[in-house]
Design an enzyme around this catalytic site. Structure first.
Site, PDB file in Angstrom:
ATOM      1  N   LEU A  38       0.877  -1.177   0.000  1.00 43.92           N
ATOM      2  CA  LEU A  38       0.000   0.000   0.000  1.00 43.92           C
ATOM      3  C   LEU A  38       0.909   1.221   0.000  1.00 43.92           C
ATOM      4  CD1 LEU A  38      -2.947  -0.416   2.559  1.00 43.92           C
ATOM      5  CD2 LEU A  38      -3.138   0.059   0.113  1.00 43.92           C
ATOM      6  N   ASP A  39       0.606   2.201  -0.855  1.00 39.82           N
ATOM      7  CA  ASP A  39       1.413   3.417  -0.910  1.00 39.82           C
ATOM      8  C   ASP A  39       1.427   4.111   0.455  1.00 39.82           C
ATOM      9  OD1 ASP A  39       1.919   3.011  -3.588  1.00 39.82           O
ATOM     10  OD2 ASP A  39       0.294   4.312  -4.261  1.00 39.82           O
ATOM     11  N   PRO A  40       2.475   4.867   0.761  1.00 37.27           N
ATOM     12  CA  PRO A  40       2.550   5.548   2.055  1.00 37.27           C
ATOM     13  C   PRO A  40       1.335   6.429   2.356  1.00 37.27           C
ATOM     14  CG  PRO A  40       4.678   5.628   0.981  1.00 37.27           C
ATOM     15  CD  PRO A  40       3.723   5.036  -0.016  1.00 37.27           C
ATOM     16  N   ALA A  46      -1.706   5.931   1.315  1.00 36.78           N
ATOM     17  CA  ALA A  46      -2.918   5.120   1.416  1.00 36.78           C
ATOM     18  C   ALA A  46      -3.041   4.532   2.815  1.00 36.78           C
ATOM     19  CB  ALA A  46      -2.892   4.008   0.372  1.00 36.78           C
TER      20      ALA A  46
END
Length: 295
Positions: A36-38, A40
């Site tokens: 998961l992107d930072p 998100a």
């Protein structure tokens, strides 16, 4: 400790950050099941101990997200962390939105964003992007099971729920949706609400994980490997095959208790004592062979 903890990743952490913190708190080997992107938030199942061997199986499950689509501008990262690279007027109403959504449901293709961790020639795409280099990317087949509009704040944005397959880039979906509506768009907030059978409602934060560990209550919040793979068919293996089983060898089907083994099907295999031994597949030559050994 062997199993999966359903972590609610908060904003600002990378998936690797979460794994490192879980490892420190639990003192267990750990691995995540899909990044998961930072920026998100949401569901990030983390495997502990022997469960790290089944991370790929959990990673392969369908996902669900809630995302904000912001209209009027496109960014180089396709989300709010990037630089604006295009602006377009917004002439969007809900009638137009509902008209274009069906073209994004079903099996579709996506071109992965440059700011992604996909490797080309041993180097991640985002590393090329940070150097200002554009790399040709092959379109990928993904499946969008459903898109639902949860809220609309037109002309600025809408909020959508997306049920999709592994490998779907929600950032790219937002950008492509904007293009289909004749404008530019990028993704705002993103929350992963489901990953396979793991839901946001049953997740715990890193702070809660630490509290539970200190209180000696972590085990009650660890999902067993068997529960995580409950959708797999099950087989039992005779004690006469224990030596083959523990050495990770092929086992003749005569030692397997099952009504009818199907070639190529993966099974959760249990030994004579009822302990989970691993994931085995029927080979069609009178044997089952291990895919994952979980002793």
């Amino acid at each position: 400790m062997n199993g999966i903890v359903n972590i609610h990743k908060e904003k600002g952490y990378t998936s690797h950050d979460v794994v490192n913190i879980v490892r420190r708190i639990t003192k267990c080997k750990a691995g995540h099941t899909g990044t998961l992107d930072p920026n998100a938030t949401g569901v990030l199942p983390v495997c502990l101990g022997r469960a790290t061997k089944i991370a790929d199986y959990i990673m392969a499950d369908d996902k669900e997200y809630v995302a904000q689509v912001i209209f009027g501008a496109a960014t180089d990262t396709q989300d709010t962390t990037g630089e604006i690279v295009d602006r377009k007027p917004v002439d969007v109403d809900m009638h137009k939105v509902y008209n274009v959504l069906p073209q994004f449901v079903g099996q579709i293709t996506q071109i992965p964003p440059m700011y992604s961790a996909i490797k080309v020639d041993g180097k991640k795409l985002y590393e090329y992007a940070r150097q200002g280099t554009e790399i040709e990317r092959k379109a990928r087949h993904i499946t969008i099971h459903a898109i639902e509009v949860l809220a609309e704040h037109l002309p600025e944005s809408i909020r959508i729920r997306v049920a999709c397959s592994k490998g779907t880039y929600i950032r790219t979906l937002c950008t492509d949706l904007g293009a289909a509506l004749g404008t530019a768009a990028h993704m705002g907030e993103l929350v992963r609400t489901k990953s396979g059978g793991f839901c946001l409602e049953n997740s715990i934060t890193l702070a809660q994980l630490e509290e539970l560990t200190v209180a000696g209550q972590l085990q009650q919040n660890v999902i067993s490997i068997e529960s995580a793979l409950a959708h797999f068919p099950k087989i039992n293996i005779s004690s006469h095959a224990d030596k083959w089983l523990k050495n990770g060898n092929k086992i003749p089907v005569g030692f397997v208790s099952c009504d009818k083994l199907q070639d190529g099907v993966e099974y959760l295999a249990f030994d004579a004592s009822g302990s989970l031994a691993g994931i085995y597949v029927a080979t069609g030559d009178g044997h089952i062979k291990p895919k994952v050994v979980l002793f």
